[in-house]
Design an enzyme around this catalytic site. Structure first.
Site, short mmCIF file in Angstrom:
data_model
loop_
_atom_site.label_atom_id
_atom_site.label_comp_id
_atom_site.label_asym_id
_atom_site.label_seq_id
_atom_site.Cartn_x
_atom_site.Cartn_y
_atom_site.Cartn_z
N VAL A 67 0.75 -0.94 0.06
CA VAL A 67 -0.08 0.02 -0.47
C VAL A 67 0.58 0.95 -0.04
O VAL A 67 1.84 1.31 1.45
CB VAL A 67 -0.87 -0.14 0.83
CG1 VAL A 67 -2.07 1.37 0.92
CG2 VAL A 67 -1.43 -1.06 1.06
N TYR A 167 -6.71 17.15 -15.44
CA TYR A 167 -6.67 15.84 -16.22
C TYR A 167 -5.45 15.97 -17.55
O TYR A 167 -4.20 15.15 -17.59
CB TYR A 167 -7.17 15.50 -16.80
CG TYR A 167 -7.26 13.78 -16.89
CD1 TYR A 167 -6.16 12.80 -15.15
CD2 TYR A 167 -6.73 13.32 -18.11
CE1 TYR A 167 -5.89 11.47 -16.52
CE2 TYR A 167 -6.96 12.19 -18.81
CZ TYR A 167 -6.14 11.18 -17.86
OH TYR A 167 -6.09 10.17 -18.01
P1 NAI Z 1 -7.99 2.83 -12.50
O1 NAI Z 1 -8.77 3.53 -11.59
O2 NAI Z 1 -8.72 0.96 -12.65
O3 NAI Z 1 -6.81 2.71 -12.39
C1 NAI Z 1 -5.97 3.55 -11.34
C2 NAI Z 1 -5.41 3.27 -10.44
O4 NAI Z 1 -4.06 3.64 -9.59
C3 NAI Z 1 -6.19 2.62 -9.72
O5 NAI Z 1 -5.73 0.93 -9.20
C4 NAI Z 1 -6.22 3.91 -8.18
O6 NAI Z 1 -5.82 3.30 -6.98
C5 NAI Z 1 -5.16 3.97 -8.37
N1 NAI Z 1 -4.37 5.43 -7.94
C6 NAI Z 1 -4.66 6.50 -8.04
N2 NAI Z 1 -4.30 7.40 -7.40
C7 NAI Z 1 -3.06 7.13 -6.90
C8 NAI Z 1 -1.86 7.48 -5.32
N3 NAI Z 1 -1.65 8.17 -5.17
N4 NAI Z 1 -1.16 6.04 -5.24
C9 NAI Z 1 -1.10 4.96 -6.20
N5 NAI Z 1 -2.48 4.63 -7.25
C10 NAI Z 1 -2.94 5.57 -6.97
O7 NAI Z 1 -7.82 3.18 -14.03
P2 NAI Z 1 -6.64 2.79 -15.39
O8 NAI Z 1 -7.70 3.40 -17.19
O9 NAI Z 1 -6.56 1.57 -15.61
O10 NAI Z 1 -5.72 3.74 -15.17
C11 NAI Z 1 -4.51 3.91 -15.74
C12 NAI Z 1 -3.49 4.85 -15.71
O11 NAI Z 1 -4.30 5.33 -17.74
C13 NAI Z 1 -3.32 6.92 -15.53
O12 NAI Z 1 -2.99 6.89 -15.58
C14 NAI Z 1 -5.13 6.93 -16.20
O13 NAI Z 1 -4.71 8.36 -16.28
C15 NAI Z 1 -4.21 6.49 -17.60
N6 NAI Z 1 -5.08 6.63 -18.83
C16 NAI Z 1 -6.13 5.86 -18.56
C17 NAI Z 1 -7.67 5.82 -19.85
C18 NAI Z 1 -8.98 5.26 -19.86
O14 NAI Z 1 -9.63 5.36 -21.05
N7 NAI Z 1 -9.37 4.32 -18.62
C19 NAI Z 1 -6.85 6.66 -21.29
C20 NAI Z 1 -5.68 7.41 -20.70
C21 NAI Z 1 -4.88 7.17 -20.05
#
Ligand code: NAI
Length: 262
Positions: A67, A167
């Site tokens: 964590v 963002y």
């Molecule tokens: P998601 O919400 O499933 O994954 C993001 C993860 O980062 C989550 O597990 C969350 O708990 C964790 N997280 C957030 N803030 C945190 C912190 N301060 N410390 C540690 N962990 C933290 O969403 P997704 O889509 O998998 O996002 C992953 C990356 O992809 C992000 O950087 C997002 O900006 C990027 N992204 C996603 C897109 C989409 O369409 N889903 C498009 C473009 C970029």
């Protein structure tokens, strides 16, 4: 004879840390890195989510969870060393943790919401890259150069994102940071590359996935005519982590089903 394709992509004996690895794109990447042979550490803010993520790996896989909120610079510094110790090295770091916040007109952006997004997407990425590269540079100075840092930016880094100014700004900053790191760290054999996803079906986009209007107005304009899936980011992670990409640094890889060129 040179290396075979299989050996180029192999991550046997390598170690990878994935921030925000408990879900979505980060988890999709981590599963593939593990399957290619890497020892993997997942960081996230939520212990239950990390425990559920661990269950997605075969029991024989070498996977640790921790964590760590990446916006906490002290925690990142402490735990980066611990991750490298427990995995017996640190070859790849996926800078994936990110948050988008709710859509908001630029006239209505509030300071707290803006700072919250920058704290994870910009500050958290910087602390992660700083601590990971400190370990990799020290190793290079001991005669073992190498390492791969993979940042997960967004199409928003180059196109901006209406109603997501904070963002988009954060992802533009992340891309600039990736390029800076790529230039500085090349002399140590450390490569830094950015992945720019388009619309991917994860928790982050849950509300858009439920909105019929979004499907007709946005997803219909994706040439491949569907949402991307987290597991479709596994192969690029393995490629960028492995010797298959040994001459690739400072690049941006768009994975968006063709959305940005349509
Ligand atoms: P998601 O919400 O499933 O994954 C993001 C993860 O980062 C989550 O597990 C969350 O708990 C964790 N997280 C957030 N803030 C945190 C912190 N301060 N410390 C540690 N962990 C933290 O969403 P997704 O889509 O998998 O996002 C992953 C990356 O992809 C992000 O950087 C997002 O900006 C990027 N992204 C996603 C897109 C989409 O369409 N889903 C498009 C473009 C970029």
């Amino acid at each position: 004879m040179g290396p075979t394709v299989n050996s180029m992509f192999s991550l046997d004996g390598k170690s990878a840390l994935v921030t925000g690895g408990g879900s979505g794109i980060g988890l999709g990447m981590a599963l593939a890195l593990s399957e290619a042979g890497a020892r993997v550490t997942l960081w996230g803010r939520n212990a239950d989510r990390l425990a559920r993520a661990r269950e997605r790996f075969p029991s024989s896989a070498r996977v640790w969870t921790d964590v760590v909120d990446v916006s906490d610079a002290t925690a990142v510094a402490d735990r980066m060393g611990a991750a490298a110790d427990q995995m017996d090295g640190l070859d790849t770091v996926v800078v994936n943790a990110g948050t988008a916040g709710a859509p908001c007109r630029i006239t209505d952006v509030d300071e707290h919401g803006h700072r919250r997004i920058q704290a994870t997407n910009v500050d958290g990425a910087l602390w992660t890259i700083r601590e990971a590269s400190t370990i990799m540079v020290a190793r290079a100075r001991r005669g073992v150069p190498g390492g791969s840092i993979i940042t997960v930016a967004s199409l928003a880094a180059i196109e901006g994102a209406g109603r997501h100014a904070s963002y988009g700004a954060s992802k533009g900053a992340l891309l600039a940071m990736s390029n800076a790191a790529a230039v500085e760290l090349a002399r140590y054999g450390i490569r830094v590359n950015a992945v720019l996803p388009g619309w991917i079906a994860t928790e982050m986009t849950a509300s858009q996935q439920e909105a019929e209007e979004f499907e007709t107005h946005v997803i219909s304009r994706v040439p491949l005519r569907r949402w991307g899936r987290p597991e479709e980011f596994g192969a690029v992670a393995v490629f960028l982590a492995s010797d298959a990409s040994s001459y690739q640094t400072g690049s941006r890889i768009v994975i968006d089903g063709g959305y940005s060129i349509f």
